[in-house]
Motif scaffolding. Structure first.
Motif, PDB file in Angstrom:
ATOM      1  N   MET A  31       0.854  -1.260  -0.040  1.00 44.82           N
ATOM      2  CA  MET A  31       0.022   0.068  -0.072  1.00 44.82           C
ATOM      3  C   MET A  31       0.764   1.085  -0.166  1.00 44.82           C
ATOM      4  SD  MET A  31      -3.113  -1.264   2.547  1.00 44.82           S
ATOM      5  CE  MET A  31      -3.762   0.259   2.430  1.00 44.82           C
ATOM      6  N   LYS A  32       1.923   1.181   0.795  1.00 49.07           N
ATOM      7  CA  LYS A  32       2.943   2.331   0.714  1.00 49.07           C
ATOM      8  C   LYS A  32       3.572   2.546  -0.407  1.00 49.07           C
ATOM      9  CE  LYS A  32       6.747   4.196   3.227  1.00 49.07           C
ATOM     10  NZ  LYS A  32       7.917   4.097   4.393  1.00 49.07           N
ATOM     11  N   ASP A  33       3.877   1.415  -1.322  1.00 49.13           N
ATOM     12  CA  ASP A  33       4.661   1.342  -2.434  1.00 49.13           C
ATOM     13  C   ASP A  33       3.556   1.954  -3.567  1.00 49.13           C
ATOM     14  OD1 ASP A  33       6.761  -0.147  -1.567  1.00 49.13           O
ATOM     15  OD2 ASP A  33       5.928  -2.216  -2.076  1.00 49.13           O
ATOM     16  N   VAL A  34       2.265   1.713  -3.636  1.00 48.46           N
ATOM     17  CA  VAL A  34       1.488   1.991  -4.371  1.00 48.46           C
ATOM     18  C   VAL A  34       1.366   3.583  -4.356  1.00 48.46           C
ATOM     19  CG1 VAL A  34      -0.995   2.076  -5.275  1.00 48.46           C
ATOM     20  CG2 VAL A  34       0.326  -0.153  -4.756  1.00 48.46           C
ATOM     21  N   SER A  35       1.203   4.197  -3.146  1.00 45.27           N
ATOM     22  CA  SER A  35       1.101   5.774  -2.843  1.00 45.27           C
ATOM     23  C   SER A  35       2.232   6.048  -3.327  1.00 45.27           C
ATOM     24  CB  SER A  35       0.945   5.678  -1.356  1.00 45.27           C
ATOM     25  OG  SER A  35       0.687   7.279  -0.978  1.00 45.27           O
ATOM     26  N   ILE A  36       3.510   5.757  -3.147  1.00 39.54           N
ATOM     27  CA  ILE A  36       4.889   6.322  -3.435  1.00 39.54           C
ATOM     28  C   ILE A  36       4.638   6.431  -5.247  1.00 39.54           C
ATOM     29  CG2 ILE A  36       7.164   5.777  -3.747  1.00 39.54           C
ATOM     30  CD1 ILE A  36       7.350   4.938  -0.935  1.00 39.54           C
ATOM     31  N   LEU A  37       4.388   5.172  -5.820  1.00 41.05           N
ATOM     32  CA  LEU A  37       4.359   5.306  -7.052  1.00 41.05           C
ATOM     33  C   LEU A  37       3.409   6.188  -7.789  1.00 41.05           C
ATOM     34  CD1 LEU A  37       4.381   1.890  -9.173  1.00 41.05           C
ATOM     35  CD2 LEU A  37       2.603   3.731  -9.686  1.00 41.05           C
ATOM     36  N   GLU A  38       2.244   6.175  -7.294  1.00 42.33           N
ATOM     37  CA  GLU A  38       1.309   7.243  -7.804  1.00 42.33           C
ATOM     38  C   GLU A  38       1.443   8.626  -7.694  1.00 42.33           C
ATOM     39  OE1 GLU A  38      -2.890   6.784  -6.628  1.00 42.33           O
ATOM     40  OE2 GLU A  38      -2.684   4.537  -7.203  1.00 42.33           O
TER      41      GLU A  38
END
Length: 263
Positions: free
Chosen positions: A91-98
């Motif tokens: 979830m943290k990765d996706v937030s960073i990616l977006e």
């Protein structure tokens, strides 16, 4: 890994010849093998098969109309797999990616409304967590496309796996094209039918049926670039510029009744 592919559409170019059929018996094998949606003045009836429009003493002609794509935009699809030790980490990765991609794309002139992420669905197992994520970028200008590609391809954090990109030129508002193309295809069909009836020495009667025809294997309905864009089953893209679409096409099969010229 990035792979660029043509995503969908027709492969016919300008000047593709029309086909004409006269049904005097119980049907025609070629048309009987095709399926499509029946149309009455443009209203779809998905339950009707193309074979149902064939009947004795009828003539079925194909009307084709094309238009150059007005207001073309490029829809770039980027499918990604995000892997990490847990759903929380993902979830943290996706937030960073977006956040990174929105910031980077803004720098090359892409507005926030033209950046669309799918809602991720997280799965966790013994070896960690994984989710598939899709990003769609609507690029208004062809000149921006290389910059968008470079921006997306330059970001490769350790949690991002199996990146796959494809691009497609589409009309901004395909639904608005339907009435014009529909009428032009009807006019084309009527002109062919009138010519053929004259040559065959028969009288051309009323319209019995109108259908859009999708050959076996199907042509996907044309959809605009946004998630709210309507899907238009009567339209197709024509690829006449390499692997990119250059025109929008509709093809109608129109069935007329015919009678003896002495009737």
């Amino acid at each position: 890994m990035r792979k660029w592919v043509k995503t969908t559409g027709a492969t016919r170019g300008r000047g593709w010849p029309s086909r004409t059929f006269i049904a005097i018996g119980s049907g025609i094998a070629l048309l009987g093998a095709l399926t499509g949606n029946a149309w009455a003045m443009g209203a779809p009836d998905p339950s009707t098969n193309t074979a149902n429009v064939l009947a004795p003493d009828t003539m079925t002609v194909e009307g084709v109309a094309t238009l150059p794509i007005p207001n073309p935009v490029t829809d770039i699809t980027y499918a990604m797999t995000v892997t990490d030790s847990s759903v929380t980490a993902e979830m943290k990765d996706v937030s960073i990616l977006e956040q990174h991609m929105r910031t980077t794309l803004k720098q090359v002139g892409i507005s926030n409304g033209d950046i669309q992420f799918t809602t991720p669905s997280f799965n966790e197992g013994n070896s960690g967590a994984q989710t598939n994520l899709q990003l769609n970028v609507i690029v208004p200008s062809a000149g921006q496309v290389p910059h968008v590609i470079a921006s997306l391809g330059s970001y490769s954090p350790s949690f991002l796996q199996n990146g796959f990109m494809s691009d497609q030129v589409v009309p901004l508002d395909p639904d608005a094209l339907w009435p014009r193309l529909y009428q032009a295809a009807l006019n084309s069909a009527h002109a062919q039918a009138a010519t053929l009836a004259n040559e065959a020495g028969v009288q051309l009667g009323s319209v019995n049926a109108i259908s859009t025809v999708m050959p076996s294997g199907g042509v996907q309905p044309l959809t605009g670039p946004y998630s709210t864009s309507p899907s238009v089953p009567g339209l197709q893209l024509v690829y006449n510029n390499g692997n990119q679409a250059g025109e929008v096409m509709t093809e109608l099969y129109v069935t007329y009744s015919i009678s003896s010229s002495n009737a």
